[in-house]
Design a protein around this motif. Sequence first.
Motif, PDB file in Angstrom:
ATOM      1  N   HIS A 207       0.848  -1.193   0.000  1.00 15.64           N
ATOM      2  CA  HIS A 207       0.000   0.000   0.000  1.00 15.64           C
ATOM      3  C   HIS A 207       0.884   1.244   0.000  1.00 15.64           C
ATOM      4  CE1 HIS A 207      -3.363  -2.642   1.275  1.00 15.64           C
ATOM      5  NE2 HIS A 207      -2.482  -3.170   2.112  1.00 15.64           N
ATOM      6  N   CYS A 208       0.442   2.294  -0.700  1.00 14.84           N
ATOM      7  CA  CYS A 208       1.145   3.581  -0.741  1.00 14.84           C
ATOM      8  C   CYS A 208       0.230   4.664  -0.157  1.00 14.84           C
ATOM      9  CB  CYS A 208       1.521   3.950  -2.168  1.00 14.84           C
ATOM     10  SG  CYS A 208       2.578   2.754  -3.013  1.00 14.84           S
ATOM     11  N   LEU A 209       0.730   5.427   0.800  1.00 11.05           N
ATOM     12  CA  LEU A 209      -0.092   6.411   1.495  1.00 11.05           C
ATOM     13  C   LEU A 209       0.562   7.788   1.442  1.00 11.05           C
ATOM     14  CD1 LEU A 209      -0.670   4.315   4.770  1.00 11.05           C
ATOM     15  CD2 LEU A 209      -2.069   4.275   2.675  1.00 11.05           C
ATOM     16  N   CYS A 210      -0.256   8.815   1.318  1.00 13.70           N
ATOM     17  CA  CYS A 210       0.232  10.192   1.322  1.00 13.70           C
ATOM     18  C   CYS A 210      -0.948  11.098   1.696  1.00 13.70           C
ATOM     19  CB  CYS A 210       0.768  10.551  -0.067  1.00 13.70           C
ATOM     20  SG  CYS A 210       1.539  12.181  -0.205  1.00 13.70           S
ATOM     21  N   CYS A 211      -0.887  12.082   2.545  1.00 12.86           N
ATOM     22  CA  CYS A 211       0.345  12.808   2.789  1.00 12.86           C
ATOM     23  C   CYS A 211       0.404  13.353   4.232  1.00 12.86           C
ATOM     24  CB  CYS A 211       0.441  14.000   1.849  1.00 12.86           C
ATOM     25  SG  CYS A 211       0.448  13.573   0.088  1.00 12.86           S
ATOM     26  N   ASP A 212      -0.673  13.217   5.026  1.00  8.86           N
ATOM     27  CA  ASP A 212      -0.729  13.966   6.273  1.00  8.86           C
ATOM     28  C   ASP A 212      -1.070  13.075   7.457  1.00  8.86           C
ATOM     29  OD1 ASP A 212      -3.472  13.477   6.173  1.00  8.86           O
ATOM     30  OD2 ASP A 212      -3.957  15.440   5.347  1.00  8.86           O
ATOM     31  N   SER A 213      -1.293  13.729   8.617  1.00  8.87           N
ATOM     32  CA  SER A 213      -1.494  12.987   9.862  1.00  8.87           C
ATOM     33  C   SER A 213      -2.817  12.234   9.899  1.00  8.87           C
ATOM     34  CB  SER A 213      -1.409  13.929  11.067  1.00  8.87           C
ATOM     35  OG  SER A 213      -2.432  14.913  11.020  1.00  8.87           O
ATOM     36  N   TYR A 214      -3.814  12.686   9.130  1.00  5.95           N
ATOM     37  CA  TYR A 214      -5.086  11.964   9.117  1.00  5.95           C
ATOM     38  C   TYR A 214      -4.904  10.567   8.527  1.00  5.95           C
ATOM     39  CZ  TYR A 214      -7.683  16.153  10.386  1.00  5.95           C
ATOM     40  OH  TYR A 214      -8.164  17.244  11.059  1.00  5.95           O
ATOM     41  N   ILE A 215      -4.223  10.504   7.389  1.00  6.84           N
ATOM     42  CA  ILE A 215      -3.985   9.216   6.747  1.00  6.84           C
ATOM     43  C   ILE A 215      -3.038   8.366   7.591  1.00  6.84           C
ATOM     44  CG2 ILE A 215      -3.019   8.089   4.705  1.00  6.84           C
ATOM     45  CD1 ILE A 215      -5.764   9.387   4.280  1.00  6.84           C
ATOM     46  N   TYR A 261       8.612  10.614  -2.683  1.00  3.71           N
ATOM     47  CA  TYR A 261       8.610   9.304  -2.029  1.00  3.71           C
ATOM     48  C   TYR A 261       7.323   8.543  -2.374  1.00  3.71           C
ATOM     49  CZ  TYR A 261       9.178   5.857   1.731  1.00  3.71           C
ATOM     50  OH  TYR A 261       9.316   4.686   2.451  1.00  3.71           O
ATOM     51  N   PHE A 262       6.198   9.264  -2.405  1.00  2.14           N
ATOM     52  CA  PHE A 262       4.926   8.650  -2.762  1.00  2.14           C
ATOM     53  C   PHE A 262       4.972   8.119  -4.194  1.00  2.14           C
ATOM     54  CE2 PHE A 262       0.377   9.332  -4.196  1.00  2.14           C
ATOM     55  CZ  PHE A 262      -0.146   8.242  -3.506  1.00  2.14           C
ATOM     56  N   SER A 274      -3.577   2.744  -2.957  1.00  2.00           N
ATOM     57  CA  SER A 274      -2.748   3.940  -3.076  1.00  2.00           C
ATOM     58  C   SER A 274      -3.643   5.116  -2.727  1.00  2.00           C
ATOM     59  CB  SER A 274      -2.189   4.084  -4.488  1.00  2.00           C
ATOM     60  OG  SER A 274      -1.308   3.012  -4.789  1.00  2.00           O
ATOM     61  N   VAL A 275      -3.365   5.771  -1.605  1.00  2.00           N
ATOM     62  CA  VAL A 275      -4.258   6.793  -1.069  1.00  2.00           C
ATOM     63  C   VAL A 275      -3.524   8.124  -1.006  1.00  2.00           C
ATOM     64  CG1 VAL A 275      -5.676   7.501   0.889  1.00  2.00           C
ATOM     65  CG2 VAL A 275      -5.467   5.067   0.318  1.00  2.00           C
ATOM     66  N   GLY A 300      -3.519  -2.920  -7.963  1.00  4.01           N
ATOM     67  CA  GLY A 300      -3.892  -1.998  -6.907  1.00  4.01           C
ATOM     68  C   GLY A 300      -4.997  -1.033  -7.292  1.00  4.01           C
ATOM     69  N   LYS A 301      -5.457  -0.267  -6.298  1.00 14.68           N
ATOM     70  CA  LYS A 301      -6.535   0.712  -6.473  1.00 14.68           C
ATOM     71  C   LYS A 301      -6.050   2.077  -5.983  1.00 14.68           C
ATOM     72  CE  LYS A 301      -9.826  -2.297  -7.621  1.00 14.68           C
ATOM     73  NZ  LYS A 301     -10.583  -2.256  -8.874  1.00 14.68           N
ATOM     74  N   PHE A 302      -6.268   3.115  -6.794  1.00 16.93           N
ATOM     75  CA  PHE A 302      -5.925   4.483  -6.408  1.00 16.93           C
ATOM     76  C   PHE A 302      -7.184   5.187  -5.901  1.00 16.93           C
ATOM     77  CE2 PHE A 302      -5.530   9.007  -7.037  1.00 16.93           C
ATOM     78  CZ  PHE A 302      -4.247   9.284  -6.579  1.00 16.93           C
TER      79      PHE A 302
END
Length: 385
Positions: A207-215, A261-262, A274-275, A300-302
Amino acid sequence: HGLGNLKKKKITPEACAKQGDCYPDKVLVKGVDVLVETGVNSFTITSLFARDEFHVALEGPELSPTFVEAHGNGTYTVSYCVELPGFYKLYVRILQIDGTDTLRKDIFQSPFSVRVRGKAEAELQALPTESDQVALDSCTSARQATQGRWVRFDHAERYNLVPSFELQRWGEVLEVTRDEYVWIPYSCRMRPMTLDNLRDLYQNRSHCLCCDSYIRTLFSDTMSVLGIFNKAQHEQTRDGSLIHNNWEINGMAMAWHDMAYFEMCLQKRPNGLSVENILETKAEKGRVAHHVATVDNTPGKFVFTVGHPWSGDHRVARRSNYIMQDAQRATFIELDSDIDIFDAFAFTFPRIYHEACDSSHVSCVISDRLTVLGFWEMLIFAQML
C-alpha cells in the motif's frame, strides 16, 4: 438588541470567547420548524462575526447531512436533508469564532426537538423492497460508497435498507463498533466485514499512502488493531521517531508530505491501496492524473481522499471547514469522473463533534479499539480491495 450593541462595540473574537455575555448568548437561530416534511429544510443563524463556524447535526432515525452557507455578514443559512420520518434532535454548536478562536459550545436552545413527518402515500411507494437491495451492485468505488447517510440500524432494518440475509453479519459489525448507526450508500451495497475480514484484505499487500497525519493515524492505528503492526512499530509511526518521517513497514509505505517518495512507491506497482489526501489545498489535476496512470494496469486501487472536517477540538491549530468544503467541491469538479474520490468530509461531518479522538483526528485507536469513524473508513476502503 444586545446583538446590535455588541456589534457597535466591535468586540474581538478573543474577547467574545472569554466574555460571559457574548457567545453563545449572542448567536440567534430563527426558522427552526418543530414539524417538517421529509426532504430539504432550512433555517437561519445570526451572529457577530462573518467567519463563525458552526456544527449543525440532526440526530434521530438518521444522522442528517447539513450544509452551512456563510453570507459574509454574520448571517448563515443552514440546510439539512432528511428522508426517514420520526423524532429528531437538532443540535446547533459553535466551533470557532470568526475562524480564529475555538469555543465548542451548544447555543442555549440546542438541541431543538423536531418531528419529521413522511407523506404516507409517497412513503409507501418509495419504500425499498428486499429485491431492491439485493439488486444493488456491491460498492467497488469510494465515490459510490461515501455518498450516503448514517441510518440507525433498527430503521435500516424497518425500511429494508439492508438485505435480510445480511442482518446477522451487520449485527457482528455493530458488536465491533458498539454503535447503533450504519452507513448506507445511496447507489451501491456495502459488504459487511469483521476485523478478521479486514485483516485478510489488508495484510500481505503493498500500500502507498500520502500525505498527512489523518492518513497516517488512520492506517497506523488500524494496522495495530489488526495485528499487522506490532506494538513497537505502532508506537514509532504514531507517536515516535517516524511520526513526521517517511516509513515503510510490512507492505505499508507512508509519504510524510513527500510527493517524490509517494511516486516512488507508486512505481513499485502496489497491489493494495494507493491513497492520496488533501485538506485545504486544491487538488492538482495533472499530478493526480499522473498518479492514476501509474497505478493503472496494476492489481492496486488508487483513491483520492478529500480531507476530514475540522472538529475545533485543537485550540492551537487553525483550520477552516469553509475552505475544506471549497476544496471538496473543487475536487469533484476538477478531477475526471473516472478518478475515484473518497469524500471523507461528507462522510464524517455529521459525527465529528462527539467523536474526535486526539484533538483533531476522528479516526484512531482508543483503549485498543478503533473509533467508530476509524472502523467505517477502513471498511469503505476495504470495499475497493
